[in-house]
Design an enzyme around this catalytic site. Structure first.
Site, PDB file in Angstrom:
ATOM      1  CB  VAL A 205      -0.935  -0.088   1.047  1.00 34.61           C
ATOM      2  CG1 VAL A 205      -1.679  -1.156   1.008  1.00 34.61           C
ATOM      3  CG2 VAL A 205      -0.116  -0.054   2.533  1.00 34.61           C
TER       4      VAL A 205
ATOM      5  CG  HIS B 109      -4.250  -6.083   0.053  1.00 34.06           C
ATOM      6  ND1 HIS B 109      -3.054  -6.791   0.350  1.00 34.06           N
ATOM      7  CD2 HIS B 109      -4.969  -6.945  -0.429  1.00 34.06           C
ATOM      8  CE1 HIS B 109      -3.256  -7.945   0.145  1.00 34.06           C
ATOM      9  NE2 HIS B 109      -4.625  -8.129  -0.348  1.00 34.06           N
TER      10      HIS B 109
ATOM     11  CB  CYS C 284     -15.832   9.683   4.812  1.00 30.74           C
ATOM     12  SG  CYS C 284     -17.119   9.816   5.923  1.00 30.74           S
TER      13      CYS C 284
ATOM     14  CB  CYS D  41     -15.842  12.591   7.660  1.00 30.30           C
ATOM     15  SG  CYS D  41     -16.114  13.218   5.899  1.00 30.30           S
TER      16      CYS D  41
END
Length: 274
Positions: free
Chosen positions: A100, A116, A124, A175
């Site tokens: 990643v 991945h 969010c 968020c």
């Protein structure tokens, strides 16, 4: 072993390449497992636990605050650059990475699927708004001004060890768009890879001449299934990894070696006249 892998690639010129954590070790990002496939740590982040538990999110983001700078500042290694050379020479149709860290893209690789997900993006869980990880780093620092900025020893999830009292007191921003839970745009252990992503890789393997897996034990099913598909389709499979892999029994070629060193020599050989 360099000659064997060079021959394999010359014979199967349109490859799907699958890479794992062993590709990024020389870049300073550790692996989850040793050469025998055993866990090096007992506490990887679990997908459902992150979603369900505010305490788990505290643990992750407090450790991510410490670990992110090392991921952000890591540099592609010789193995990443060698695979770019092979792509540019037409040997690789698609690269599928379990990592990643985006090091393949930073090295210049063009056709990459992040199996991945990617650590440099945050989303969010409620409204799907996205924010770059570096912007969230600034938020985490504002919310936790008394937490040390000293980077810790990097862990495979892109986080680092921090003291228990730091985790307990850590404030996690919500968020900004809807107040929902923020999550790195990755598939933690126990999570599900999006179906469209899997279908894209399956199609690429169906069209490819062969599959090469590099720097991965292939222990998790999310990557092993593509090697199994190659075998089912009669596609040649080669493995380059320091230790054992789950696909050893179905591979036509297995090389136990260092990803960077072997790939650099293979790329040099393939760039020369046959």
């Amino acid at each position: 072993m360099v000659a064997e892998l060079t021959h394999f690639i010359r014979q199967n010129r349109r490859l799907v390449v699958i890479t794992g954590a062993g590709m990024s070790v020389r870049s300073g990002i550790p692996t989850y497992r040793d050469d025998q496939g055993n866990w090096l740590r007992s506490d990887p982040i679990k997908h459902q636990e992150f979603i369900d538990s505010a305490q788990v999110r505290q643990r992750y983001w407090s450790r991510s605050l410490a670990g992110w700078p090392a991921v952000r500042n890591s540099q592609p290694g010789a193995g990443h650059r060698s695979l770019v050379q092979l792509e540019q020479a037409g040997f690789i149709d698609l690269l599928v990475t379990q990592n990643v860290d985006r090091l393949h893209q930073r090295a210049g690789h063009r056709e990459v699927v992040d199996l991945h997900g990617r650590l440099d993006n945050v989303r969010c869980l409620s409204c799907e708004a996205q924010v770059h990880r570096e912007a969230l780093q600034a938020q985490l620092e504002r919310f936790n001004p008394n937490v040390s900025r000293q980077p810790g020893a990097l862990l495979p999830d892109g986080d680092a060890d921090v003291a228990a009292h730091v985790v307990d007191q850590f404030k996690v921003p919500a968020c900004e768009a809807c107040g929902g839970v923020l999550m790195p745009d990755v598939v933690f252990f126990g999570g599900t890879v999006p179906k469209q992503r899997v279908a894209q890789i399956n199609d690429a393997i169906t069209a490819a001449d062969g599959v090469l897996a590099v720097g991965s034990s292939l222990t998790v099913f999310s990557s092993f299934r593509f090697c199994r598909l190659a075998a089912q389709l009669g596609k040649p499979l080669a493995l380059l990894n320091r230790g054992e892999t789950r696909a050893d029994a179905i591979a036509q070629l297995k090389i136990a070696g260092d990803c960077d060193g072997v790939l650099a020599q293979v790329a040099e050989a393939l760039m020369s006249p046959a």
